[in-house]
Scaffold this motif. Sequence first.
Motif, PDB file in Angstrom:
ATOM      1  N   LEU A 169       0.841  -1.200   0.000  1.00  0.00           N
ATOM      2  CA  LEU A 169       0.000   0.000   0.000  1.00  0.00           C
ATOM      3  C   LEU A 169       0.878   1.253   0.000  1.00  0.00           C
ATOM      4  CD1 LEU A 169      -2.736   1.442   0.248  1.00  0.00           C
ATOM      5  CD2 LEU A 169      -2.620   1.100   2.717  1.00  0.00           C
ATOM      6  N   ALA A 170       1.962   1.212   0.783  1.00  0.00           N
ATOM      7  CA  ALA A 170       2.898   2.343   0.788  1.00  0.00           C
ATOM      8  C   ALA A 170       3.471   2.561  -0.609  1.00  0.00           C
ATOM      9  CB  ALA A 170       4.020   2.096   1.791  1.00  0.00           C
ATOM     10  N   ALA A 171       3.750   1.449  -1.314  1.00  0.00           N
ATOM     11  CA  ALA A 171       4.301   1.544  -2.667  1.00  0.00           C
ATOM     12  C   ALA A 171       3.292   2.206  -3.614  1.00  0.00           C
ATOM     13  CB  ALA A 171       4.689   0.156  -3.179  1.00  0.00           C
ATOM     14  N   ILE A 178       4.473  10.461  -6.643  1.00  0.00           N
ATOM     15  CA  ILE A 178       5.568  10.950  -7.495  1.00  0.00           C
ATOM     16  C   ILE A 178       5.168  10.944  -8.964  1.00  0.00           C
ATOM     17  CG2 ILE A 178       7.361  10.233  -5.867  1.00  0.00           C
ATOM     18  CD1 ILE A 178       8.030   7.951  -7.822  1.00  0.00           C
ATOM     19  N   GLY A 179       3.935  10.588  -9.257  1.00  0.00           N
ATOM     20  CA  GLY A 179       3.456  10.668 -10.634  1.00  0.00           C
ATOM     21  C   GLY A 179       3.825   9.470 -11.486  1.00  0.00           C
ATOM     22  N   GLY A 180       4.093   8.346 -10.865  1.00  0.00           N
ATOM     23  CA  GLY A 180       4.227   7.102 -11.618  1.00  0.00           C
ATOM     24  C   GLY A 180       5.576   6.819 -12.242  1.00  0.00           C
ATOM     25  N   SER A 181       6.545   7.722 -12.109  1.00  0.00           N
ATOM     26  CA  SER A 181       7.864   7.393 -12.652  1.00  0.00           C
ATOM     27  C   SER A 181       8.951   8.140 -11.886  1.00  0.00           C
ATOM     28  CB  SER A 181       7.930   7.751 -14.134  1.00  0.00           C
ATOM     29  OG  SER A 181       7.906   9.154 -14.269  1.00  0.00           O
ATOM     30  N   GLY A 182      10.187   7.632 -11.983  1.00  0.00           N
ATOM     31  CA  GLY A 182      11.312   8.299 -11.340  1.00  0.00           C
ATOM     32  C   GLY A 182      12.084   7.382 -10.400  1.00  0.00           C
ATOM     33  N   LEU A 242      16.453  11.938  -6.951  1.00  0.00           N
ATOM     34  CA  LEU A 242      15.541  11.115  -6.181  1.00  0.00           C
ATOM     35  C   LEU A 242      14.206  11.824  -5.950  1.00  0.00           C
ATOM     36  CD1 LEU A 242      16.260   8.341  -4.989  1.00  0.00           C
ATOM     37  CD2 LEU A 242      16.313   9.438  -2.770  1.00  0.00           C
ATOM     38  N   LYS A 243      13.130  11.052  -6.143  1.00  0.00           N
ATOM     39  CA  LYS A 243      11.810  11.672  -5.981  1.00  0.00           C
ATOM     40  C   LYS A 243      11.117  11.274  -4.684  1.00  0.00           C
ATOM     41  CE  LYS A 243       9.941  12.614 -10.533  1.00  0.00           C
ATOM     42  NZ  LYS A 243       9.060  12.026 -11.560  1.00  0.00           N
ATOM     43  N   GLY A 244      11.517  10.143  -4.114  1.00  0.00           N
ATOM     44  CA  GLY A 244      10.822   9.734  -2.900  1.00  0.00           C
ATOM     45  C   GLY A 244      11.620   8.724  -2.091  1.00  0.00           C
ATOM     46  N   ILE A 245      11.373   8.700  -0.773  1.00  0.00           N
ATOM     47  CA  ILE A 245      12.021   7.720   0.104  1.00  0.00           C
ATOM     48  C   ILE A 245      10.977   7.134   1.049  1.00  0.00           C
ATOM     49  CG2 ILE A 245      13.886   7.282   1.744  1.00  0.00           C
ATOM     50  CD1 ILE A 245      15.284   9.742   0.815  1.00  0.00           C
ATOM     51  N   PHE A 246      11.066   5.822   1.230  1.00  0.00           N
ATOM     52  CA  PHE A 246      10.170   5.122   2.156  1.00  0.00           C
ATOM     53  C   PHE A 246      10.975   4.675   3.368  1.00  0.00           C
ATOM     54  CE2 PHE A 246       8.084   0.749   2.920  1.00  0.00           C
ATOM     55  CZ  PHE A 246       7.188   1.267   3.854  1.00  0.00           C
ATOM     56  N   GLY A 247      10.573   5.103   4.559  1.00  0.00           N
ATOM     57  CA  GLY A 247      11.227   4.665   5.797  1.00  0.00           C
ATOM     58  C   GLY A 247      10.344   3.639   6.482  1.00  0.00           C
ATOM     59  N   THR A 248      10.904   2.444   6.782  1.00  0.00           N
ATOM     60  CA  THR A 248      10.039   1.321   7.141  1.00  0.00           C
ATOM     61  C   THR A 248       9.680   1.184   8.614  1.00  0.00           C
ATOM     62  OG1 THR A 248      11.852  -0.211   7.431  1.00  0.00           O
ATOM     63  CG2 THR A 248      10.925  -0.042   5.220  1.00  0.00           C
ATOM     64  N   ASN A 249      10.189   2.046   9.485  1.00  0.00           N
ATOM     65  CA  ASN A 249       9.620   2.102  10.838  1.00  0.00           C
ATOM     66  C   ASN A 249       9.825   3.510  11.365  1.00  0.00           C
ATOM     67  OD1 ASN A 249      12.208   2.306  11.923  1.00  0.00           O
ATOM     68  ND2 ASN A 249      11.944   0.633  13.373  1.00  0.00           N
ATOM     69  N   GLU A 250       9.464   3.724  12.614  1.00  0.00           N
ATOM     70  CA  GLU A 250       9.505   5.097  13.117  1.00  0.00           C
ATOM     71  C   GLU A 250      10.907   5.682  13.059  1.00  0.00           C
ATOM     72  OE1 GLU A 250       8.793   5.576  17.217  1.00  0.00           O
ATOM     73  OE2 GLU A 250       8.949   7.745  17.051  1.00  0.00           O
ATOM     74  N   VAL A 270       9.394  13.087  -1.786  1.00  0.00           N
ATOM     75  CA  VAL A 270       8.219  12.572  -1.082  1.00  0.00           C
ATOM     76  C   VAL A 270       8.686  11.594  -0.005  1.00  0.00           C
ATOM     77  CG1 VAL A 270       6.145  11.166  -1.317  1.00  0.00           C
ATOM     78  CG2 VAL A 270       6.755  12.823  -3.101  1.00  0.00           C
ATOM     79  N   VAL A 271       8.318  11.862   1.236  1.00  0.00           N
ATOM     80  CA  VAL A 271       8.710  10.955   2.319  1.00  0.00           C
ATOM     81  C   VAL A 271       7.478  10.193   2.805  1.00  0.00           C
ATOM     82  CG1 VAL A 271       9.690  10.774   4.631  1.00  0.00           C
ATOM     83  CG2 VAL A 271      10.540  12.516   3.045  1.00  0.00           C
ATOM     84  N   ILE A 272       7.596   8.865   2.818  1.00  0.00           N
ATOM     85  CA  ILE A 272       6.518   8.036   3.362  1.00  0.00           C
ATOM     86  C   ILE A 272       7.068   7.249   4.543  1.00  0.00           C
ATOM     87  CG2 ILE A 272       5.018   6.054   2.892  1.00  0.00           C
ATOM     88  CD1 ILE A 272       4.591   7.130   0.128  1.00  0.00           C
ATOM     89  N   GLY A 273       6.341   7.249   5.630  1.00  0.00           N
ATOM     90  CA  GLY A 273       6.827   6.603   6.844  1.00  0.00           C
ATOM     91  C   GLY A 273       6.003   5.389   7.238  1.00  0.00           C
TER      92      GLY A 273
END
Lengths: 344, 339
Positions: A169-171, A178-182, A242-250, A270-273
């Motif tokens: 879901l995060a993905a 980020i608009g589907g590419s990058g 880089l357009k986005g980073i996902f951090g997988t825990n707090e 874009v940062v997703i936590g």
Amino acid sequence: MKKSLRAWSTASLLLAGVLALSACGSNNNGNGGNNGGAASPEASKPAASNPAASGEKLYIPIISKGFQHQFWQAVKIGAEKAAAELNVEITFEGPETEEQVDKQLEMLQVALDKKPDAIGFAALDSKAALPYLEKAKSSNIPVIAFDSGVDSDIPVTTASTDNRAASALAADKMAELIGGSGEIAVVAHDQTSRTGVDRREGFVKQIEEKYPDIKIVDIQYSGDHLKATDLTKAILQAHPNLKGIFGTNEGAAIGVLNGVAESKMDGKVVVIGFDSGKAQLDAIRSGKMAGAITQNPIGIGYETVKAAVAAIKGETVEKNIDTGFYWYDKNNIDDEQIKAVLYE
Amino acid sequence: MKRTSLALEPQTPTGKQPFRFKSGFWQQFLAFGSLIVLLIVFSLASENFFQFSNIVGILLSTAVTGVLALGATFVIITGGIDLSVGTVMTLSAVMTGVSISFWGTPIWVGLLVGILTGALCGCVSGYAVSKLNIPPFIATLAMMMIAKGLALVISGTKPVYFTDAKGFTDISLGSLLGDIFPGFTIPNAVLIFFAAAIIGSLLLTRTLIGRYNFAIGSNEEATRLSGVNVGFWKIVIYTIAGVFTGIAGILIASRLNSAQPALGQGYELEAIAAVVIGGTSLSGGKGTIVGTVIGALIMSVLTNGLRILSVPQEWQTVVVGFVIFLAVYADMLRRKKAA
């Protein structure tokens, strides 16, 4: 307080000892047909009915993966809530770091030695825990797995988040934002733990399968706020587009957030936590973090104790309890449903 | 006082003095040389490495472990070791947070509380080592656990945030230099690190504390026999290390805008590694602050460079391990030659 605790545990120990003796005879029958596995709730019946009869509170130790982390504190709150509602006694403990498999097994051993009515257990290493679980099974102590599953059919049930689905879901959200590419990157909290692996793989797989135009250029690991900050800066340095980073825990997510801010890339990345905690909630409210996945830690603790009591009473319990996960961002952060599962 | 310093003199014979100076010089040269080589290699390997922002990033990431390593240098020169610096740093950060966010004190009081916490822990370790004769390894191991537990207890196992203390993050992340010379935005944490290094270096080379520090490390018994109150000076040295640890606690709290009570363990080993790479001998009596600064820089240049090259993290750890091997081995070879 301490004295009464000791008195309690001595009493329950004695009682449990007597029970174990008295249960021996009746159990032999049960054990014969027990190899199939699904019989554990049934097998636990004799051990269970007695304390209820004598008016003793049921005792359910919960062995978690940690206790310092905010997440585990929230699980504890949920467990205590259920314990109060169902009038059972629980203890909640866990090792200091999620690498201390050995310490956790020691805690499990001690808990088993107390001959509890049931055990809640979040395995750091489910294979290493197997001998102990076998022991629990042979003493007719129902085991409730929580947070992550155990590769065995001994646990009566598993109360956990589907981490792969949650990261997928995060993905999806990342792709949308980020608009589907990058180019994107992942800062995972840990290389080897089940949640670390599941969250990383759930995310990576979803991106690879559904979004061919998005490229994951780097995956680094640290759940330590400071180290995650420094490594995020290095990732941004190495991949300026880089357009986005996902951090997988707090810890990882806050590190990513700090790293982005220190590199003056606010708003460009874009940062997703994952999970919550005050810093993450503030960042989402202010828009520095696009959003995060939250599990339902309070629900995990609550369901674990509830399932334990049900198993002790010999009721049938579902094999898997999905405690759920949610995407939250600044639009829904104050919704009742979301608010209830977030913690500061 | 006069008598003691007189009595000390035969203890460091003048004949040996240039030798020690020379070997220290070579170790530093070696460390400095490796640092330059690393910088060149990474610059050639990735165009993203040698950029102002990244160099500043490296310096900033050195600040916390660097300041810890400064304190550790003092203790290691006595021939001791301090395993408690990581968690004492955390405890100091938590106490700063408690002071500012819970008691509502002004920021400067919070800083003082943090530094005093570090100093107090150092003082207790020093007392345990010198008066109770507990080996430093054990005494500071105990202190490591005490500090870790206390940090959790005091914070209620929750991070303490500084959101209401305006300007607290500027201690680490603001830039006084950048205000004076626009564009030259070196974060304050880096300045604090270098200032602490200069003070540390002066303490070690220009004061009685430094002289006794080396004397105790070279030969504790002889120092005692020559009338120096070794126990007292050891407490002073551990306390100084504690002050540095407290400063590191403030730096990390300010950078994260929060005191994270579960953080800190493992930082002591990084600090010790930096000290050792910088040529300070674990058997005591020899070492420099400049060496430690270079050692700390080597560690962070290495991790940063490997990260920028996207080397998998597992391998980064292996490489850092090898560097420590090499540094200590080079040091031993040189000492064999000297002997």
